[in-house]
Write an enzyme that holds these catalytic residues in place. Structure first.
Site, PDB file in Angstrom:
ATOM      1  N   SER A   1       0.834  -1.182   0.000  1.00 11.79           N
ATOM      2  CA  SER A   1       0.000   0.000   0.000  1.00 11.79           C
ATOM      3  C   SER A   1       0.871   1.234   0.000  1.00 11.79           C
ATOM      4  CB  SER A   1      -0.871   0.018   1.237  1.00 11.79           C
ATOM      5  OG  SER A   1      -0.072   0.311   2.345  1.00 11.79           O
TER       6      SER A   1
ATOM      7  N   GLY B   1       0.483   4.872   1.492  1.00 14.21           N
ATOM      8  CA  GLY B   1      -0.364   5.672   2.361  1.00 14.21           C
ATOM      9  C   GLY B   1       0.043   7.124   2.412  1.00 14.21           C
ATOM     10  N   THR B   2      -0.566   7.808   3.317  1.00  9.43           N
ATOM     11  CA  THR B   2      -0.342   9.237   3.448  1.00  9.43           C
ATOM     12  C   THR B   2       1.109   9.554   3.756  1.00  9.43           C
ATOM     13  OG1 THR B   2      -2.523   9.332   4.377  1.00  9.43           O
ATOM     14  CG2 THR B   2      -1.189  11.284   4.577  1.00  9.43           C
ATOM     15  N   PHE B   3       1.671   8.824   4.680  1.00 11.01           N
ATOM     16  CA  PHE B   3       2.991   9.166   5.162  1.00 11.01           C
ATOM     17  C   PHE B   3       4.043   8.135   4.797  1.00 11.01           C
ATOM     18  CE2 PHE B   3      -0.226  10.571   8.210  1.00 11.01           C
ATOM     19  CZ  PHE B   3      -0.037  11.927   8.168  1.00 11.01           C
ATOM     20  N   SER B   4       3.581   7.022   4.274  1.00 10.67           N
ATOM     21  CA  SER B   4       4.526   5.936   4.136  1.00 10.67           C
ATOM     22  C   SER B   4       4.076   4.946   3.069  1.00 10.67           C
ATOM     23  CB  SER B   4       4.620   5.208   5.473  1.00 10.67           C
ATOM     24  OG  SER B   4       3.343   4.728   5.820  1.00 10.67           O
TER      25      SER B   4
ATOM     26  N   LYS C   1       7.201  -0.609   6.977  1.00 12.68           N
ATOM     27  CA  LYS C   1       6.681   0.671   6.538  1.00 12.68           C
ATOM     28  C   LYS C   1       7.837   1.630   6.302  1.00 12.68           C
ATOM     29  CE  LYS C   1       3.425   2.053   9.175  1.00 12.68           C
ATOM     30  NZ  LYS C   1       2.510   2.790  10.032  1.00 12.68           N
TER      31      LYS C   1
ATOM     32  N   ASP D   1      -4.741  10.692  11.156  1.00 16.10           N
ATOM     33  CA  ASP D   1      -5.044   9.995   9.914  1.00 16.10           C
ATOM     34  C   ASP D   1      -6.025   8.853  10.129  1.00 16.10           C
ATOM     35  OD1 ASP D   1      -4.785   9.749   7.223  1.00 16.10           O
ATOM     36  OD2 ASP D   1      -2.983   8.518   7.285  1.00 16.10           O
TER      37      ASP D   1
END
Ligand SMILES: *[C@@H]1O[C@H](CO)[C@@H](O)[C@H](O)[C@H]1NC(C)=O
Ligand SMILES: *[C@@H]1O[C@H](CO)[C@@H](O)[C@H](O)[C@H]1NC(C)=O
Ligand SMILES: *[C@@H]1O[C@H](CO)[C@@H](O)[C@H](O)[C@H]1NC(C)=O
Ligand SMILES: *[C@@H]1O[C@H](CO)[C@@H](O)[C@H](O)[C@H]1NC(C)=O
Ligand SMILES: *[C@@H]1O[C@H](CO)[C@@H](O)[C@H](O)[C@H]1NC(C)=O
Ligand SMILES: *[C@@H]1O[C@H](CO)[C@@H](O)[C@H](O)[C@H]1NC(C)=O
Ligand SMILES: *[C@@H]1O[C@H](CO)[C@@H](O)[C@H](O)[C@H]1NC(C)=O
Ligand SMILES: *[C@@H]1O[C@H](CO)[C@@H](O)[C@H](O)[C@H]1NC(C)=O
Ligand SMILES: *[C@@H]1O[C@H](CO)[C@@H](O)[C@H](O)[C@H]1NC(C)=O
Length: 843
Positions: A629, A631-634, A650, A752
């Site tokens: 995936s 994601g927003t930060f990672s 991550k 988040d």
């Protein structure tokens, strides 16, 4: 796949509607536009180059997804294309042939290359959003031809060069957003003469030179966000002249001069962040006229004079940060009238006087930082006065007297710093009532005397305890073994005596944690208690059994050493073999990824120490196929360990690189989070830092995310999953609520929350993920204030705490800066988020 993530911003919808109102009638008269045939050809070309999902196969391009035409029917004139977050890559230049186009939104895709100058031919274009792509090169001067542009968003790309002077032709611009690029040069002077400019956001670039003089005089400028550039000169007083400014963010530049007196004209000014500049002079008294202020942050400048009493008139003020300036005098009593105040940060100034008791009248105060000043006198008996105090930082002052017994009333305190003062007396037993203490209790460098209270043992959440350099005596009570979360302890330079209790965190400490206590013995000091207290110490009645025990222990040690030696040899050989293997491969010309230099790594959970192999974790992130995936930060990857165990790795996005530069802090945070143990939170397992990459390791969750559970039944996967039934959904909701409630208890904003961050274990228990992110956000950038106070909630904008997380995600309608300031760090994910979900696993 659902077309929009649950974290979708509703303001887009609003903007879309708004623009539809503006653009449709204009285009409907459609005389000057291209003929029908022209648009059809351009649309076919665009379909070929971009291949947007939902385009075609029919020839009627007006029926394609995201396309609006002036009139229905085949061959219609296209007025709007809205395809945000569709994973588009390729060339979108063909769109420049759609002469009636009024609105083009291709934000949050993967478009690369330059912005074609051909867009300058779109004389009806009013709205152009290409933000969050990978565009490179300069902003073409020819874009000036699109003279109807009102809204231009090129934020978060990799554009470089200067802002072209020719763009002065864009006279109708109302919002210009170019933040998060690599733009250089200065802000052009014509910006100050745009009659309709309301929002100018150019933060996180490499802009230099002054803020254009006169900015704010020609238009109703409401939002100015230029943080993290290299701007020089002063803050123009023109910004405030017309009184429209609501948000001013200039953090992290090189601005000098004074804060203009005109600032008071802006009744609606809610956010002022001008920290990390070179501002000097006094804070003007007129600040009290800016009665709408909720947030004033001017730390790390060269401001002098006193703290203006007029701040007391800003009744909605929730955060006042004046740290690291040259302010003198006392904290004005009237600030106690600020009922909404949550944080008062005035550390690193020359402030004096007694503890500002009146501040304790602010019932919502959660952080009081008076450290590094010259405050003196005693601490008030009701030091928390039943308030919400969580962070009390009073170190490096001249406070004297004892710790008041009233400390027991600080029931929400997470962190207490009283170090480097002139405090004395015994530590009151009431300290044991502050069960919430979690981050640190630091009483070092004072004159405390007497024994350690047994009640310290009740602080079972406390991670760091520093009592060093005092005059405390007596034995270290064995009750301290109740401090289950302790990682770091320092009792050095006191007068403690006797044996150091056998307790993991003690024995694992450095000797310097206990040194400087002449009569202390045992480990980790490596001082035999017998040598101090005589050979009979604690062994008076155990003559024979003592010897037997010694023999047994001795032989155990011997056997253990032998086994260790063998194991070590074995491991050494294996390593040697591996290295040779790699060398051979390299010689044979095979591509060997050079083993990166591991800077730091650790596994927090003892039972997993053996199973985790850091090299495998690093390698897993190099293969796209492992990506689970984004994601927003990672980005998350699945990594299979040699042991067969699967972990979720991550990788923090590169924009958070500065985090790595603060790795000690980050490691602390992670270790702390690993200790925050709650059944509804995903717990960090460990981390690896190499080069400038940080990898966080998590346990992998068998049943993926809530997002998948809710939406995958019609999906392309096994199709076995059923829609969850109501009891299951209810239990998940309760789990999430419990996780969140706990987070709030330990004063953490999640930042988040969405179904993609809710993970399900094998029993469908829900666990919240991405918890650590709020703690790891880069506090050195313009977002400093948000992240450093991420430990508290409710102050932006004032409202109820529960809504806060959601607001941070969406960006409240009246306050566009919050989204904007968070900037790169709060990127929305591309498509639905599925952080760390794995389908495959080894049983
Ligand atoms: C412009 O783009 C940025 C993303 O780069 C986004 O955060 C911002 O909300 C956009 N502005 C508007 C008004 O949509
Ligand atoms: C920004 O531009 C400078 C030179 O113009 C270049 O050295 C630097 O690598 C660029 N940075 C990024 C992040 O593109
Ligand atoms: C501010 O900085 C500019 C150069 O960046 C300098 O010319 C000017 O004298 C400075 N003004 C003050 C008040 O320090
Ligand atoms: C303070 O905030 C409240 C609620 O948001 C608002 O109604 C009020 O007008 C604000 N006060 C001032 C002086 O701006
Ligand atoms: C204090 O905080 C509570 C809960 O967050 C909130 O309901 C209340 O309005 C706040 N009080 C003031 C004066 O801001
Ligand atoms: C403590 O709080 C009460 C309100 O609960 C307030 O009346 C009192 O003035 C406060 N005491 C101090 C010393 O601030
Ligand atoms: C405690 O405070 C002292 C200064 O007073 C500081 O040197 C020390 O690092 C602090 N200890 C911890 C564990 O933070
Ligand atoms: C420290 O406190 C003691 C009383 O507790 C006082 O006599 C002494 O003057 C204080 N020292 C300083 C430097 O303030
Ligand atoms: C403990 O504190 C002393 C200062 O009192 C310091 O020199 C020492 O390094 C500290 N030890 C640890 C392990 O932090």
């Amino acid at each position: 796949m659902p077309s929009s993530s649950p974290c979708y911003r509703h303001s887009f919808l609003f903007l879309a509607l708004l623009s539809a109102c503006f653009s449709t009638p204009g285009a409907a008269d459609g005389t000057g536009g291209a003929g029908d045939g022209g648009d059809a050809a351009a649309m076919q070309a665009l379909r070929r180059d971009l291949a947007p999902p939902g385009w075609g196969p029919g020839a009627d391009h007006c029926a394609w997804r995201g396309v609006t035409c002036a009139a229905a029917g085949a061959g219609g004139v296209v007025t709007a294309i809205e395809l945000p977050r569709r994973g588009l890559r390729g060339d979108f230049a063909a769109a420049a042939a759609l002469r009636a186009l009024a609105r083009l939104d291709l934000s949050a895709n993967s478009l690369s290359g330059g912005l074609s100058p051909a867009f300058g031919a779109l004389t009806r274009l009013e709205y152009l959003d290409l933000s969050m792509n990978a565009l490179t090169g300069a902003v073409p001067a020819a874009l000036a031809g699109a003279s109807a542009l009102r809204f231009l968003n090129l934020s978060n790309n990799a554009l470089s060069g200067a802002i072209p002077d020719d763009l002065r032709g864009l006279k109708k611009l109302q919002e210009l957003q170019i933040s998060g690029n690599n733009l250089t040069g200065s802000l052009p002077g014509w910006l100050a003469r745009l009659p309709g400019l309301r929002v100018l956001s150019a933060y996180e670039n490499a802009l230099s030179g002054p803020i254009p003089p006169g900015l704010g005089l020609s238009s109703e400028l409401q939002v100015l966000n230029l943080h993290s550039n290299a701007l020089e000169g002063s803050i123009p007083s023109s910004l405030f002249e017309l009184g429209n400014l609501q948000v001013l963010i200039l953090t992290m530049n090189r601005l000098n001069g004074t804060i203009p007196d005109t600032i008071g004209r802006c009744r609606g000014l809610s956010n002022v962040r001008i920290g990390d500049n070179l501002l000097s002079g006094a804070i003007p008294a007129s600040i009290g006229d800016a009665t709408g202020l909720t947030y004033f942050e001017a730390n790390t400048n060269d401001l002098s004079g006193g703290i203006p009493t007029q701040f007391a008139r800003c009744a909605n003020l929730t955060l006042l940060n004046l740290a690291y300036n040259r302010l003198a005098g006392e904290v004005p009593d009237v600030l106690g009238e600020l009922r909404s105040l949550q944080e008062l940060i005035v550390s690193g100034n020359g402030l004096c006087g007694e503890f500002p008791k009146s501040i304790l009248r602010c019932r919502n105060l959660s952080k009081l930082d008076l450290s590094y000043n010259a405050f003196r006198g005693g601490l008030p008996e009701s030091i928390c006065n039943g308030s919400r105090m969580q962070f009390l930082l009073l170190d490096h002052n001249e406070f004297s007297g004892g710790i008041p017994a009233g400390i027991g009333g600080c029931t929400r305190l997470l962190e207490l710093h009283l170090g480097s003062n002139n405090l004395s007396g015994e530590i009151p037993a009431e300290i044991g009532k502050v069960k919430s203490l979690q981050i640190v209790l630091n009483l070092s460098f004072n004159h405390f005397t007497g024994p350690l209270p047994h009640e310290l043992g009740r602080l079972d959440k406390l991670v760091m305890l520093d009592l060093s350099s005092n005059e405390m005596s007596g034995q270290i009570p064995s009750d301290m073994r109740g401090m289950l979360s302790l990682i770091e302890v320092n009792l050095s330079n006191n007068r403690f005596s006797g044996a150091i209790p056998v307790f993991g965190p003690f024995q694992k400490s450095a000797a310097s944690s206990f040194s400087g206590n002449a009569k202390l013995c045992g480990n980790p000091l490596n001082v035999d208690c017998g040598s101090i207290y005589g050979s009979n110490y604690r062994m008076d009645h155990r003559g024979i059994s003592y010897r037997v025990a010694l023999a047994v222990v001795g032989s155990c040690v011997l056997i253990f050493s032998l086994v260790s030696l063998v194991v070590a040899l074995f491991m050494w050989r294996e390593k040697q073999e591996k290295e040779e293997d790699a060398k051979k491969k390299a010689e044979a010309g095979e591509v060997v990824v050079a083993a990166p230099q591991v800077v730091a790594s650790s596994v927090f959970i003892d039972s997993m120490q053996q199973a985790i192999d850091f090299q495998s974790c690093m390698k897993a992130t190099l293969k796209d196929a492992n990506e689970v995936s984004n994601g927003t930060f990672s980005t998350s990857y699945k990594a299979v360990m040699p042991s067969g165990m699967v972990v979720c790795v991550k990788k923090l996005k590169s924009v958070d690189r500065a985090v790595i530069h603060q790795q000690t802090k980050m490691i602390r945070e992670l270790e702390r989070l690993a200790h925050i143990n709650h059944k509804n939170l995903v717990r960090p397992v460990g981390y690896v830092i190499y080069d400038d990459v940080a990898l966080l390791l998590h346990q992998h969750m068998l049943n993926g995310t809530l997002l998948q559970l809710l939406h995958s039944s019609g999906g392309d996967t096994d199709g076995k999953k059923q829609k969850p039934d109501w009891p299951r959904l209810l239990s998940i909701a309760i789990d999430v609520a419990e996780g969140l409630a706990f987070l709030h208890q330990v004063a953490t904003i999640h930042l988040d929350i969405c179904s993609g961050n809710v993970f399900l274990d094998s029993h469908y228990n829900a666990l919240l993920g991405e918890v650590e992110i709020s703690k790891l956000l880069d506090p050195s950038k313009g977002t400093a204030s948000i992240s450093t106070v991420a430990g508290s909630f409710g102050y932006i904008p004032p409202g109820d705490g529960a809504r806060q997380c959601v607001q941070l995600r969406r960006g409240p309608a009246g306050d566009p800066d919050i989204q904007a300031t968070r900037g790169r760090r709060v990127r929305r994910g591309r498509g639905p988020r599925q952080v760390g979900a794995h389908r495959t696993s080894k049983g």
